[in-house]
Design a protein around this motif. Sequence first.
Motif, PDB file in Angstrom:
ATOM      1  N   ARG A   1       0.847  -1.204   0.000  1.00 54.05           N
ATOM      2  CA  ARG A   1       0.000   0.000   0.000  1.00 54.05           C
ATOM      3  C   ARG A   1       0.878   1.248   0.000  1.00 54.05           C
ATOM      4  O   ARG A   1       1.983   1.225   0.537  1.00 54.05           O
ATOM      5  CB  ARG A   1      -0.873   0.027   1.247  1.00 54.05           C
ATOM      6  CG  ARG A   1      -2.009   1.052   1.128  1.00 54.05           C
ATOM      7  CD  ARG A   1      -2.619   1.446   2.441  1.00 54.05           C
ATOM      8  NE  ARG A   1      -3.333   0.383   3.095  1.00 54.05           N
ATOM      9  CZ  ARG A   1      -3.833   0.475   4.331  1.00 54.05           C
ATOM     10  NH1 ARG A   1      -3.690   1.598   5.013  1.00 54.05           N
ATOM     11  NH2 ARG A   1      -4.466  -0.536   4.876  1.00 54.05           N
TER      12      ARG A   1
ATOM     13  N   VAL B   1       1.307  -2.670   7.479  1.00 56.52           N
ATOM     14  CA  VAL B   1      -0.149  -2.479   7.541  1.00 56.52           C
ATOM     15  C   VAL B   1      -0.675  -3.074   8.847  1.00 56.52           C
ATOM     16  O   VAL B   1      -1.551  -2.507   9.508  1.00 56.52           O
ATOM     17  CB  VAL B   1      -0.831  -3.127   6.310  1.00 56.52           C
ATOM     18  CG1 VAL B   1      -2.345  -3.195   6.499  1.00 56.52           C
ATOM     19  CG2 VAL B   1      -0.499  -2.347   5.042  1.00 56.52           C
TER      20      VAL B   1
ATOM     21  N   HIS C   1       0.453   5.607   0.781  1.00 54.51           N
ATOM     22  CA  HIS C   1      -0.349   6.768   1.139  1.00 54.51           C
ATOM     23  C   HIS C   1       0.468   7.989   0.769  1.00 54.51           C
ATOM     24  O   HIS C   1       1.695   7.899   0.587  1.00 54.51           O
ATOM     25  CB  HIS C   1      -0.637   6.801   2.650  1.00 54.51           C
ATOM     26  CG  HIS C   1      -1.781   5.919   3.052  1.00 54.51           C
ATOM     27  ND1 HIS C   1      -3.071   6.160   2.668  1.00 54.51           N
ATOM     28  CD2 HIS C   1      -1.816   4.792   3.827  1.00 54.51           C
ATOM     29  CE1 HIS C   1      -3.865   5.224   3.187  1.00 54.51           C
ATOM     30  NE2 HIS C   1      -3.139   4.380   3.887  1.00 54.51           N
TER      31      HIS C   1
END
Lengths: 145, 433
Positions: free
Chosen positions: B85, B106, B87
């Motif tokens: 992921r 995570v 961000h």
Amino acid sequence: MNVTQLSAFVANKPGHLQRVLRVLADENINIITLTIAETSDFGILRMIVNEPDRGYKALKDNNITCSTTDVLALEIDDTPGSLFNALDAFAQMELNIEYMYAFTEKRDGKAVMIFRFEDIESAKNALKEKGYNILRKIDIIGEDK
Amino acid sequence: MYSRDIETMPEKKMKELQLERLKWSVRHAYDNVPFYKKKYDEAGFHPDQLKSLDDMRRVPFLTKQDMRDNYPYGLFAVPLNKVVRVHASSGTTGNATVVGYTKNDVEVFAEVVARSLSAYGATENDIIQVAYGYGLFTGGLGLHYGSEKLGAITVPVSGGNTPRQLMLFKDFGTTVFCSTPSYALNIADYIEKNMPDYRIEDTKLRIGVFGAEPWTEAMRNEIEKRLKIDAYDIYGLSEVIGPGVSCECSEKSGLHVFEDHFYVEIINPETGEVLPEGEEGEIVYTSLTKEAFPGIRYRSRDITRLYHDGCKCGRTLVKMDKVSGRSDDMLIIRGVNIFPSQVETVLMEIEGTEPHYQIIVDRQGSLDDIEVMVEVNEKIFSDEIKVMNTLSKKINDKFRSVLGINAKVTLVEPQTIPRSEGKAVRVVDRRNK
């Protein structure tokens, strides 16, 4: 007599007064008289309207900051010196007028003065002592005569 | 407590754990990110020199600019196929900065948020409505994963659409609400103005989780009173992990830092020198367990202090004060340092004023001018000019006595100041533009 004044906070910018007036127009509320006290940033619109409570609600629903206040309505002769005489009553009792305004339209030989006092009852007593008949209900809302 | 062993670990034992993890983390960065190797080599520092926590002061800082310079993946310490992921920061004060997470990262992120929710009194029996924005911003997904980890019912409504938020409170039986504090007030305003029949008391709402903006005690009181909830601060930065770096507890005084994952120091922002515990300065973060994006001595620009106070909640984790402001947000007006949150505090002390304000800074000739716009609501409105002038003067006097600035106070109509469904725009700086 006491009448209910509707006041609104209005930015001192083009179009803002009109926004308030539009709300009242849309609600079919009639303005009988008005005055604006202005500063460089904002104004306070003070109005006598035919339906102050409904006017208040309509403005509030439209996010316009507003309030209602009791003000004193006094009918005087539309002749030289009559306002001077009326104010004498307040001066003698040392009552300070916060602000005042007038209207004469559609009144036969009479004018109506609107006064704002801290203490409206003292102002009424002062007038009574001076011999003013303020008990007579002045029909200023929905004028038909 | 979600992780009792960690959250109540004796200070000495925690320091040992931190040192052990620091050694790994600094070496991980040095070995796998060319940026760190180059910077440390130039500074004459080598991870082998790290023998005690005290040695951390010799490690060069990581700045937001370094992150921008290495946009987007330059500071990642694992191959991209291990990253699950990304961000990006909201770029409040500049270009976006990108951060990455492995599966383990995570997991850690979810864990610290679950611990936070648990510290506020939430359990798996709660229904948690997440009204942070879902997306590149860490708020939405951060709270979402934490809430799921806790085992609560998670309602991923995201930010905005206030009528729907209110409908879900009722229909879903929401007990915990998460958003920015300014959005919480926005919701209270919305109810007051548009839904006079909506009774917040009739919902099951009991806890509010607010973060992503600095907010004051006065604002907490206002939110608690109007939404009939207990409001708690959750703190974090995407550069470190996201929300869950630290959280308040039942005491609502100070935030516990999850020290098993983040090592914190306070420095003098001018000199970079490390300050002793209890002193106020800029907080600096070092990740202890992060794999994809290790951050070693990241300068947060957030101003706070660290302390141990034998917290009644039983946690032994170091506490930080509620962040009073980000040094990036700090305004210097005619040489006086001012945080927007201080302006808010002053306004909230004046009866009837609401925390809807905007600060406009401009330069007239060579002098800075500050104007504070305050919305006039029915509570402070009067039909008499002198009363309104007295109010302006009172606010102005307060600014002068508390903040030492002479601000022009402008009273404006309701809804003049843009409402936020995310971060509120508190400052408009027209200097140098």
